[in-house]
Scaffold this active site. Structure first.
Site, PDB file in Angstrom:
ATOM      1  N   MET A  26      -2.958  -8.634   2.321  1.00  0.00           N
ATOM      2  CA  MET A  26      -3.016  -9.024   3.731  1.00  0.00           C
ATOM      3  C   MET A  26      -4.392  -9.627   4.036  1.00  0.00           C
ATOM      4  SD  MET A  26      -0.647  -6.436   5.868  1.00  0.00           S
ATOM      5  CE  MET A  26      -1.840  -5.132   6.064  1.00  0.00           C
ATOM      6  N   GLY A  32     -11.652  -3.909  -4.328  1.00  0.00           N
ATOM      7  CA  GLY A  32     -10.389  -3.314  -4.803  1.00  0.00           C
ATOM      8  C   GLY A  32      -9.332  -4.386  -5.052  1.00  0.00           C
ATOM      9  N   HIS A  33      -9.208  -5.336  -4.106  1.00  0.00           N
ATOM     10  CA  HIS A  33      -8.254  -6.433  -4.313  1.00  0.00           C
ATOM     11  C   HIS A  33      -8.645  -7.274  -5.530  1.00  0.00           C
ATOM     12  CE1 HIS A  33      -7.844  -5.927   0.194  1.00  0.00           C
ATOM     13  NE2 HIS A  33      -6.581  -5.890  -0.170  1.00  0.00           N
ATOM     14  N   GLN A  57       5.220  -4.653   9.401  1.00  0.00           N
ATOM     15  CA  GLN A  57       4.838  -3.319   8.923  1.00  0.00           C
ATOM     16  C   GLN A  57       3.848  -2.626   9.856  1.00  0.00           C
ATOM     17  OE1 GLN A  57       3.252  -5.243   5.227  1.00  0.00           O
ATOM     18  NE2 GLN A  57       1.737  -3.608   5.269  1.00  0.00           N
TER      19      GLN A  57
HETATM   20  O1  PAF Z   1      -0.699  -3.408   0.596  1.00  0.00           O
HETATM   21  C1  PAF Z   1      -0.703  -4.405   1.351  1.00  0.00           C
HETATM   22  O2  PAF Z   1      -1.716  -5.067   1.563  1.00  0.00           O
HETATM   23  C2  PAF Z   1       0.583  -4.807   2.047  1.00  0.00           C
HETATM   24  O3  PAF Z   1       1.336  -3.694   2.393  1.00  0.00           O
HETATM   25  C3  PAF Z   1       1.431  -5.818   1.254  1.00  0.00           C
HETATM   26  C4  PAF Z   1       1.921  -5.225  -0.057  1.00  0.00           C
HETATM   27  C5  PAF Z   1       0.612  -7.071   0.972  1.00  0.00           C
HETATM   28  C6  PAF Z   1       2.664  -6.240   2.064  1.00  0.00           C
HETATM   29  O4  PAF Z   1       2.310  -6.810   3.294  1.00  0.00           O
END
Ligand code: PAF
Length: 277
Positions: A26, A32-33, A57
């Protein structure tokens, strides 16, 4: 590294490539990413990352509007770790009309813990992940185990729909003091940031107690909840569960301790895998 904003451009950019590894995000990226992207790179094929803040979400009272949108910086970071393609659609592209077809994950896995405190969260996650999978058509996708239940729910979705995608769980990246890296750590003030490590410490305390022979799961959970409360947190849950399906502990099953708690206005989650007992 190419950056595309539409599904048509994405498909064109991917034409002729097979076997890409996908890292959905997101945005508002942190180390971490980047660790997820590095892990994806190790597989050898092209790496595709997506950046999309998924309204589905977020509950109405949650932080969808104030969730930081930092596309330029995110792209620089992704370029720096060798990502090949970034898919950054806007809402009108991914949801051109109301997304009324949704994925309902099994309540036995998705309605507990995070799903209990964030009703509809995993429906929103599964719906966007399935849609992103359908856009990117990766051979593998990397999910951070910091969002442990999300990783399990997505893994099960892929099994149930027989999607030809390998789901890889990546270990949590932590700051020097042990705090799990999260985009939401950016909401913490200096005092809160110093306190935030207590969540990981409570989980480590549980792991140490279990290693020393403690088996009264409810007492361990309640003790950690109490400590967090006394330190000024508002815990949603501290739970000791089986790693595979988040069911109640059973002899011989590897365990995981999971926690979610609010510190001021910021809700943090963390977990720690514990071997079989
Ligand atoms: O973990 C996240 O950043 C989100 O839940 C994802 C998997 C990108 C879905 O929007």
């Amino acid at each position: 590294m190419r950056i595309v904003h539409t599904i048509a451009e994405l498909r064109q950019a991917l034409a002729g490539t097979t076997g890409c590894t996908f890292v959905p995000t997101m945005g508002n990226l942190h180390e971490g990413h980047l660790a997820l992207v590095r892990q994806a790179k190790e597989r050898g094929g092209p790496v595709v990352a997506s950046i999309f803040v998924n309204r589905l979400q977020f509950a109405p009272h949650e932080d969808f509007e104030r969730y930081p949108r930092t596309l330029e910086r995110d792209c620089e970071l992704l370029r720096g770790v060798g990502c090949n393609l970034v898919f950054a659609p806007d809402e009108a592209e991914l949801y051109p009309r109301a997304q009324t077809y949704r994925v309902e994950p099994d309540p036995a896995l998705a309605d507990l813990l995070e799903g209990h405190f964030r009703p509809g969260f995993f429906t929103g996650v599964c719906t966007v992940v399935l849609k992103l999978f359908s856009c990117v058509q990766p051979r593998a996708a990397v999910f951070g185990k910091k969002d442990y239940q999300q990783w399990l729910v997505v893994r099960e979705m892929v099994r149930q729909f027989a999607l030809p995608i390998e789901i890889i769980g990546a270990e949590t990246t932590r700051a020097g003091d042990g705090l799990a890296l999260s985009s939401r750590n950016g909401y913490l003030g200096a005092t809160e940031r110093a306190e935030a490590v207590a969540l990981a410490q409570e989980l480590r305390g549980i792991a140490t107690a279990i290693a020393a022979g403690a088996r009264d799961w409810e007492a361990l959970e309640a003790g950690a909840m109490r400590t967090l409360q006394q330190r000024g947190w508002q815990p949603d849950y501290v739970a000791i569960r089986r790693q595979g399906d988040l069911g109640a502990p059973r002899a011989g099953a590897p365990l995981v301790a999971l926690a979610a708690a609010r510190l001021g206005a910021t809700r943090l989650i963390d977990n720690l895998e514990i071997g079989a007992v």
